[in-house]
Every structure is written in structure tokens, then in C-alpha cells.
Design an enzyme around this catalytic site. Structure first.
Site, PDB file in Angstrom:
ATOM      1  N   CYS A  57       0.820  -1.206   0.000  1.00  0.00           N
ATOM      2  CA  CYS A  57       0.000   0.000   0.000  1.00  0.00           C
ATOM      3  C   CYS A  57       0.856   1.258   0.000  1.00  0.00           C
ATOM      4  CB  CYS A  57      -0.883   0.064   1.240  1.00  0.00           C
ATOM      5  SG  CYS A  57      -1.947  -1.361   1.436  1.00  0.00           S
ATOM      6  N   GLY A 106       1.420  -1.566   5.573  1.00  0.00           N
ATOM      7  CA  GLY A 106       2.134  -2.500   6.440  1.00  0.00           C
ATOM      8  C   GLY A 106       1.227  -3.645   6.826  1.00  0.00           C
ATOM      9  N   CYS A 132      12.795  -1.958   5.543  1.00  0.00           N
ATOM     10  CA  CYS A 132      12.668  -3.054   4.570  1.00  0.00           C
ATOM     11  C   CYS A 132      13.681  -2.868   3.437  1.00  0.00           C
ATOM     12  CB  CYS A 132      11.256  -3.054   3.997  1.00  0.00           C
ATOM     13  SG  CYS A 132      11.074  -4.109   2.559  1.00  0.00           S
ATOM     14  N   CYS A 168       7.193 -12.515   3.457  1.00  0.00           N
ATOM     15  CA  CYS A 168       7.191 -11.270   4.229  1.00  0.00           C
ATOM     16  C   CYS A 168       5.876 -11.176   4.988  1.00  0.00           C
ATOM     17  CB  CYS A 168       7.327 -10.068   3.291  1.00  0.00           C
ATOM     18  SG  CYS A 168       7.200  -8.487   4.175  1.00  0.00           S
ATOM     19  N   CYS A 185      15.637  -4.725   7.647  1.00  0.00           N
ATOM     20  CA  CYS A 185      14.979  -6.029   7.703  1.00  0.00           C
ATOM     21  C   CYS A 185      15.276  -6.740   6.391  1.00  0.00           C
ATOM     22  CB  CYS A 185      13.464  -5.884   7.862  1.00  0.00           C
ATOM     23  SG  CYS A 185      12.611  -7.483   7.758  1.00  0.00           S
ATOM     24  N   CYS A 202      13.029 -11.728   4.243  1.00  0.00           N
ATOM     25  CA  CYS A 202      12.668 -12.527   3.064  1.00  0.00           C
ATOM     26  C   CYS A 202      13.864 -13.306   2.524  1.00  0.00           C
ATOM     27  CB  CYS A 202      12.052 -11.636   1.982  1.00  0.00           C
ATOM     28  SG  CYS A 202      13.005 -10.167   1.581  1.00  0.00           S
TER      29      CYS A 202
END
Ligand code: AMP
Length: 472
Positions: free
Chosen positions: A8, A109, A242, A388, A444, A447
Site C-alpha cells: 500500500c 504495512g 525493509c 514477508c 529487515c 525474506c
């Protein structure tokens, strides 16, 4: 059960006579973050007005619709989701009227304990209207006994785990909030005297707003007619920006934590060339996502970069394939190879990631069919092995090709002559991780590494009992 999938973008502006028009433009610039539905909520100081619809921003918001969104304050949202969770009722911003008045919320998120909180709230009699995790936040705020809105928001967010970049709007107040880890981006700017917020700086460029700074991880910014006030109610934790935003998701002209995304992607390509060079005649990008990395790769090795693949930008999500006999164009609908470029050449093809492997397999075949003598696949990120749960749409782990196959097995599946993935160390070099760590910035990379910075509360429960609460 498919997992809840969302990507989003959010936007907000306060104190501007053109609030709805500027939000429309802001969302247009953020369209890449979500193409399924969009919504704008405005405030005229007394009431909230909203319009949400499935589709693209420029199709939804006609002049007529925008003129029916009065007021000087507005928030907006673009949403992309797949499978069962893509329904009208899940469109955002969510708007509620409860005993304290009207409240709108837009979320980028994923909460990792939404299911757990929802069960608890439903146990207390709450009735949910949607299957989104965002509605959990709304219920927590509505239930809170705290005196002020900001206290109610703080109390509610303290209970939420995971990733959130949020915009709230009431008739009088606009609030921006970012989770303590800073998973998803959120930036603050200024247009004249009006504070503006957006998922990415590219939204500011379009409306000619000045970028001021990131909303800090764990920060809540309250905007009223009297100005802005910042709160830092949560304890400090190591940041977890991220890294996939840099690799694929954000727009290349945006700045994330002060670094231009295009330049990071180019650095990823250079690093990839250092780690996995190739004996080849030309470098070709998978457009559009592979372009910046391919530029870095070709520059590093001194190999010519050619336009060997062309992308159609007109394939909408709702494209209806005609009759059976001419179906299954597959990737050809989106990409076409240019034979004159590829014929007789040893080709290095660059993409940002392999998820299920289907795209790469089709592309390799297409390039061979166009006459390439060798096809060397290079990926500007490590193997995507883990899902994720913080807001990027990835399939379940079992569907990720790198979760079950070794690199040479993947190479065989995609039928390339060689395959090279950038290492995680290489990614961190490209984002300048060492320098940033000194400034307290960290990333982060769950993944790729499987190291999840925030506990996956709901996932643990799923292992014990299969709940279908979130549908899809
Ligand atoms: P696949 O065919 O499943 O291996 O998909 C790989 C392609 O999907 C690559 O070209 C990526 O650029 C793209 N991709 C990677 N992650 C995402 C995502 N979260 N959403 C949409 N596309 C993605």
C-alpha cells in the site's frame, strides 16, 4: 489458507484549499505501491467526506468526484492485494463514526498479531466489517478509555506488533504514525505552510512540496491548526527498514532514509557484476524492475546495455484474455523480445528477484527463441526464501522456488546457462549498511535470511490451529 497480502501507499495534507486535488496527485505518484483500489477522505473542519473505489487513481477520481470532497485536510490510500482479501469492503481509508466522532485511517504495512487481537476483540463483542488488519487498530482506538485521541492511539498502537505507517484524520486533526522498527517508509514535507506526508518522496516531487525529513521509526506526529507536535511514546528498538523497498518496491526517483533508490539499485547491479561476472556480449534488463541494476552491471563490466526486452505498460490487472484458442500469452502480454538485438548474442539478463520462478523461465525461453546463443541470469538480490509478514506481497514460503530448490536446480528450472544471485553482504554494501549502522540505521532482510525482527504471533497460532479468519 492463503496469507493476507498487502502492499500500500499513504498520503496526507493539512491546511490547504486544494487538499483533495493534491491528495489525488500524491496518490497518483504512489500508484506503483498499489493498483487495486484507492481512496481519499477529506475534512471540512466539521465532517469527513470520502470516496473509495476499486481501480486506478486516475480512473477513479474524476473532476466531479474530487469536487465532492471538500475541505482543507485530506488523507489518501492506494492498495494492492491479491486473492480473497481483495474485496470492496477492504478498501481504505477506513472511515468510522463512533461515539467520539468520525475517524479515518489509512495503513501501509501488516500487523503480525492482528488475528490474535481480532479474536480477543470479537470475544468482547466487536463486529468487524472487513478482513483487514487495519480494522483491528480502529476497534482498539474506539474501545480505549483514554481521554484524548493521541492517548487512545498510543494505547492502541502499543498493543499492535509488526509494520505500520499510518495516516489518521478526524474533522480537526491529522496524525501520522510509524512503527518503532520503521519497516515501511513514511516521509514528511511542506507545501507552503501545509504539512504533507507520503509513503515516498516521489509524491512530494509531483506536487512541488519540499521534503523535510522521515517520520522517525516510533514517532507519532499530530497536526492541528496550531502546528505540529511530535511524540515518541515507544521504547527505542533497532530499526528494521525493509531492504526490499530498495531492491524492488519503491520508485527509483524516491529517497528512502536519505538515499536515492535508483542509485542504490545501480550499486546493487555493480556489486552483482563483481560477485557474478559473465562472459557475454550484451546486458539486457527485465523492464522495468531490472533496469537500474542492469545499468550498474553493464557499467561495472564494460559490457553494452541493450534494450532486448520491451514492456507493455498497458496491461491492467483486470485484463481479460480472449477466447481459449488464443489464450495463455503468459509473459508475452507484458514483455516482448527484440530479435535484432538478441540474435546470435551471448546475453546476460538482469532482474531484481525471482519469486516463484515462472517469469524468469518464460523470459529465458523468449530470449533463446529470439536467437540468443547463451543466456546468463543475474539477480540483484539474494534468493527469496521466506515470506514477508510486514507488508510486501509474497506467496507462502512453500511457493517460493528458492525455499525448496538449490541454486543449480533453479537454474535448471529456468533453463538458463548460468544463474547468479547477489549475496546478502553485497546488498548491505550497496545500501551502505556499515556507515548507516553508525547512525543507528539497520534493515529487515527477513525474506532472504529468515530473521524476523518482530515476532510472528499469528503465524505461531496458525501452526496450532488452522483458523480461516482472514479468508483468502
Ligand atoms: P516470479 O515469476 O514469481 O518469479 O516473479 C518474479 C518477478 O516478480 C520479478 O520480475 C520481480 O520483479 C517481480 N516481483 C518481485 N516481488 C514482487 C512483489 N512483491 N510484487 C509484485 N512483483 C514482484
Amino acid at each position: 489458507m492463503a496469507k493476507l497480502k498487502e502492499e500500500c501507499g499513504v498520503f496526507g495534507i493539512f491546511g490547504n484549499a486544494e487538499a483533495s486535488n493534491l491528495t489525488y496527485l500524491g496518490l497518483h505518484a504512489l500508484q506503483h505501491r498499489g493498483q487495486e483500489s484507492a481512496g481519499i477522505v477529506t475534512s471540512d473542519g466539521v465532517n469527513l467526506h470520502n470516496h473509495r473505489q476499486m481501480g486506478l487513481v486516475s480512473d477513479i477520481f474524476t473532476e466531479d468526484i474530487l469536487s465532492r470532497l471538500p475541505g482543507t485536510n485530506a488523507i489518501g490510500h492506494v492498495r494492492y492485494s491479491t486473492t480473497g482479501s481483495s474485496q470492496d469492503k477492504n478498501m481504505q481509508p477506513i472511515v468510522i463514526n463512533y461515539f467520539r466522532g468520525a475517524l479515518a485511517i489509512a495503513h501501509n504495512g501488516n500487523l503480525t498479531n492482528a488475528r490474535t487481537l481480532r479474536e480477543e476483540l470479537e470475544g468482547d463483542g466487536a463486529i468487524f466489517q472487513s478482513t483487514t488488519d487495519t480494522e483491528v487498530i480502529v476497534h482498539l482506538i474506539a474501545k480505549s478509555k483514554e481521554e484524548t485521541l493521541i492517548q487512545r492511539i498510543i494505547e492502541s498502537l502499543t498493543r499492535c506488533k509488526g509494520a505500520y505507517s499510518l495516516m489518521f484524520l478526524t474533522p480537526e486533526v491529522m496524525i501520522a504514525a510509524r512503527d518503532p522498527y520503521g519497516f515501511r517508509p513514511l516521509v514528511m514535507g511542506k507545501l507552503g505552510d501545509s504539512p504533507v506526508f507520503a509513503s515516498e518522496t516521489c509524491a512530494f516531487d509531483l506536487i512541488e512540496a519540499e521534503y523535510i525529513r522521515e517520520v522517525e521509526p516510533g514517532e507519532i506526529i499530530v497536526v492541528t491548526q496550531n502546528g505540529t507536535e511530535s511524540f515518541k511514546p515507544f521504547g527505542e528498538v533497532p530499526h528494521a527498514h525493509c531492504v526490499f523497498e530498495y531492491i524492488y518496491f519503491a520508485r527509483p526517483d524516491s529517497f528512502l532514509t536519505g538515499r536515492n533508490v535508483y542509485q542504490v539499485r545501480k550499486a546493487l547491479g555493480k556489486q552483482l557484476a563483481i560477485e557474478h561476472p559473465a562472459e557475454a556480449d550484451i546486458v539486457v534488463a527485465v523492464p522495468d524492475s531490472g533496469v537500474p541494476a542492469a545499468m550498474g552491471f553493464s557499467e561495472q563490466l564494460g559490457l553494452p546495455l541493450e534494450l532486448g526486452l520491451l514492456r507493455s505498460h498497458y496491461v491492467g490487472r483486470t485484463f481479460i484474455e480472449p477466447q481459449q484458442s488464443i489464450r495463455n500469452f503468459g509473459v508475452r502480454l507484458k514483455l516482448n523480445a527484440i530479435r535484432e538485438v538478441l540474435n546470435g548474442k551471448r546475453v546476460v539478463i538482469i532482474d531484481d528477484s525471482i519469486v516463484r520462478g515462472t517469469t524468469s523461465r518464460k523470459i529465458v525461453k523468449m530470449i533463446r527463441a529470439a536467437g540468443a546463443t547463451e543466456v546468463h541470469m543475474r539477480i540483484s538480490s539474494p534468493p527469496t526464501k521466506f515470506s514477508c509478514y510486514y507488508g510486501i506481497d509474497t506467496p507462502l514460503k512453500e511457493e517460493l522456488i528458492a525455499n525448496s530448490l538449490e541454486i543449480d536446480e533453479i537454474r535448471k528450472y529456468i533453463t538458463s546457462d548460468s544463474l547468479g544471485y547477489l549475496s546478502l553482504d553485497g546488498v548491505m554494501k550497496a545500501v551502505d549498511e556499515t556507515k548507516r549502522r553508525e547512525n543507528g540505521e539497520s534493515f529487515c532482510s527477513a525474506c532472504f535470511s529468515g530473521r524476523y525482527p518482530v515476532e510472528l504471533t499469528d503465524q505461531k497460532k496458525v501452526k496450532h490451529k488452522q483458523l480461516g479468519l482472514f479468508g483468502g
